[in-house]
Design a protein around this motif. Structure first.
Motif, mmCIF file in Angstrom:
data_model
loop_
_atom_site.group_PDB
_atom_site.id
_atom_site.type_symbol
_atom_site.label_atom_id
_atom_site.label_comp_id
_atom_site.label_asym_id
_atom_site.label_seq_id
_atom_site.Cartn_x
_atom_site.Cartn_y
_atom_site.Cartn_z
ATOM 1 N N LEU A 10 0.852 -1.183 0.000
ATOM 2 C CA LEU A 10 0.000 0.000 0.000
ATOM 3 C C LEU A 10 0.892 1.238 0.000
ATOM 4 O O LEU A 10 1.898 1.276 0.714
ATOM 5 N N PRO A 11 0.540 2.241 -0.762
ATOM 6 C CA PRO A 11 1.406 3.424 -0.864
ATOM 7 C C PRO A 11 1.379 4.268 0.411
ATOM 8 O O PRO A 11 0.343 4.419 1.056
ATOM 9 N N PHE A 12 2.542 4.807 0.767
ATOM 10 C CA PHE A 12 2.661 5.672 1.937
ATOM 11 C C PHE A 12 2.403 7.130 1.569
ATOM 12 O O PHE A 12 2.048 7.931 2.417
ATOM 13 N N LYS A 13 2.594 7.475 0.299
ATOM 14 C CA LYS A 13 2.381 8.854 -0.141
ATOM 15 C C LYS A 13 2.125 8.849 -1.646
ATOM 16 O O LYS A 13 2.270 7.828 -2.319
ATOM 17 N N PHE A 14 1.737 10.012 -2.142
ATOM 18 C CA PHE A 14 1.508 10.174 -3.573
ATOM 19 C C PHE A 14 2.801 10.586 -4.258
ATOM 20 O O PHE A 14 3.606 11.326 -3.667
ATOM 21 N N PRO A 15 2.982 10.137 -5.513
ATOM 22 C CA PRO A 15 4.154 10.596 -6.272
ATOM 23 C C PRO A 15 4.121 12.116 -6.439
ATOM 24 O O PRO A 15 3.054 12.736 -6.453
ATOM 25 N N GLU A 16 5.284 12.705 -6.577
ATOM 26 C CA GLU A 16 5.407 14.163 -6.664
ATOM 27 C C GLU A 16 4.632 14.748 -7.843
ATOM 28 O O GLU A 16 4.004 15.800 -7.714
ATOM 29 N N ASP A 17 4.627 14.054 -9.003
ATOM 30 C CA ASP A 17 3.890 14.596 -10.152
ATOM 31 C C ASP A 17 2.389 14.648 -9.895
ATOM 32 O O ASP A 17 1.696 15.552 -10.361
ATOM 33 N N ILE A 19 1.017 15.101 -6.843
ATOM 34 C CA ILE A 19 0.822 16.214 -5.906
ATOM 35 C C ILE A 19 0.843 17.541 -6.665
ATOM 36 O O ILE A 19 -0.053 18.381 -6.485
ATOM 37 N N LYS A 20 1.812 17.721 -7.516
ATOM 38 C CA LYS A 20 1.920 18.989 -8.272
ATOM 39 C C LYS A 20 0.704 19.197 -9.162
ATOM 40 O O LYS A 20 0.168 20.303 -9.248
ATOM 41 N N GLU A 21 0.266 18.142 -9.822
ATOM 42 C CA GLU A 21 -0.908 18.233 -10.696
ATOM 43 C C GLU A 21 -2.160 18.577 -9.899
ATOM 44 O O GLU A 21 -2.968 19.409 -10.317
ATOM 45 N N SER A 22 -2.310 17.978 -8.735
ATOM 46 C CA SER A 22 -3.508 18.224 -7.924
ATOM 47 C C SER A 22 -3.536 19.650 -7.383
ATOM 48 O O SER A 22 -4.608 20.233 -7.208
ATOM 49 N N GLU A 23 -2.374 20.223 -7.122
ATOM 50 C CA GLU A 23 -2.312 21.600 -6.610
ATOM 51 C C GLU A 23 -2.731 22.626 -7.657
ATOM 52 O O GLU A 23 -3.107 23.745 -7.319
ATOM 53 N N PRO A 106 -5.995 7.402 0.735
ATOM 54 C CA PRO A 106 -6.991 7.798 -0.265
ATOM 55 C C PRO A 106 -6.590 7.435 -1.688
ATOM 56 O O PRO A 106 -5.404 7.319 -2.009
ATOM 57 N N MET A 107 -7.590 7.261 -2.516
ATOM 58 C CA MET A 107 -7.359 6.999 -3.936
ATOM 59 C C MET A 107 -6.895 8.273 -4.642
ATOM 60 O O MET A 107 -6.118 8.218 -5.575
#
Length: 189
Positions: A10-17, A19-23, A106-107
């Protein structure tokens, strides 16, 4: 919990790309005429007390002919997540949110799952809405599905709804919604 997450990959965090896209996603909701404006409808969410991603709401009225009009309103994530983007690929890989004892994985990034894609009370949100006319026998006689703008009037939780229906313990701010909640109960049975 971390061992369980690692064991099940299970992932511990989201990839940086991601996160940047969601911001960069706009958090604004605009009335544009292409969506039904249902912000004046009496809508509620019913979730667990500690839920953060509120992705569905309901409404119910009785029509003049005695039939129910049930509304099911689902957060319109497709308005924010488009195909073949980093967010879309990551959501596809995750498949669903995962609920653990002490956290949710979260998904979608939190800015979406707990933010603009969460049907928080008092906030305008995009939804995909299905309105169904249901006769007293439970037969759906009409159904329409389409994009809408909604505003949830109250966040409810399972415990308080159960207490209100079974024990008639109703908080003051839930009282205006109880006629609808009772109609939803009748419709469910």
């Amino acid at each position: 919990i971390n061992c369980i997450m690692a064991q099940h990959k299970l992932p511990f965090k989201f990839p940086e790309d991601v996160i940047k896209e969601s911001e960069k996603i706009s958090k604004d909701v605009h009335v544009d005429g292409e969506r039904l404006d249902l912000r004046d409808w009496q809508l509620i969410t019913i979730d667990g007390e500690d839920a953060k991603d509120l992705d569905d709401a309901v409404s119910c009225t009785i029509k003049a002919n005695g039939n129910y009009e049930l509304g099911v309103h689902i957060a319109d994530v497709s308005n924010y997540v488009t195909a073949r983007t980093a967010i879309d690929r990551e959501a596809y890989n995750r498949g669903t949110s995962v609920y653990l004892v002490d956290r949710v994985i979260p998904m979608l990034p939190e800015v979406l799952s707990n933010g603009i894609c969460s049907l928080n009370a008092g906030e305008d949100r995009y939804s995909m809405t299905c309105t169904m006319e249901i006769d007293p026998r439970g037969t759906v006689v009409r159904a329409d599905i389409g994009p809408a703008i909604i505003r949830v009037k109250r966040r409810c939780n399972y415990r308080e709804i159960k207490q209100a229906l079974l024990e008639n313990i109703v908080p003051d701010d839930l009282a205006p919604f109880m006629p609808m909640v009772r109609e939803l109960q009748k419709l469910a049975t």
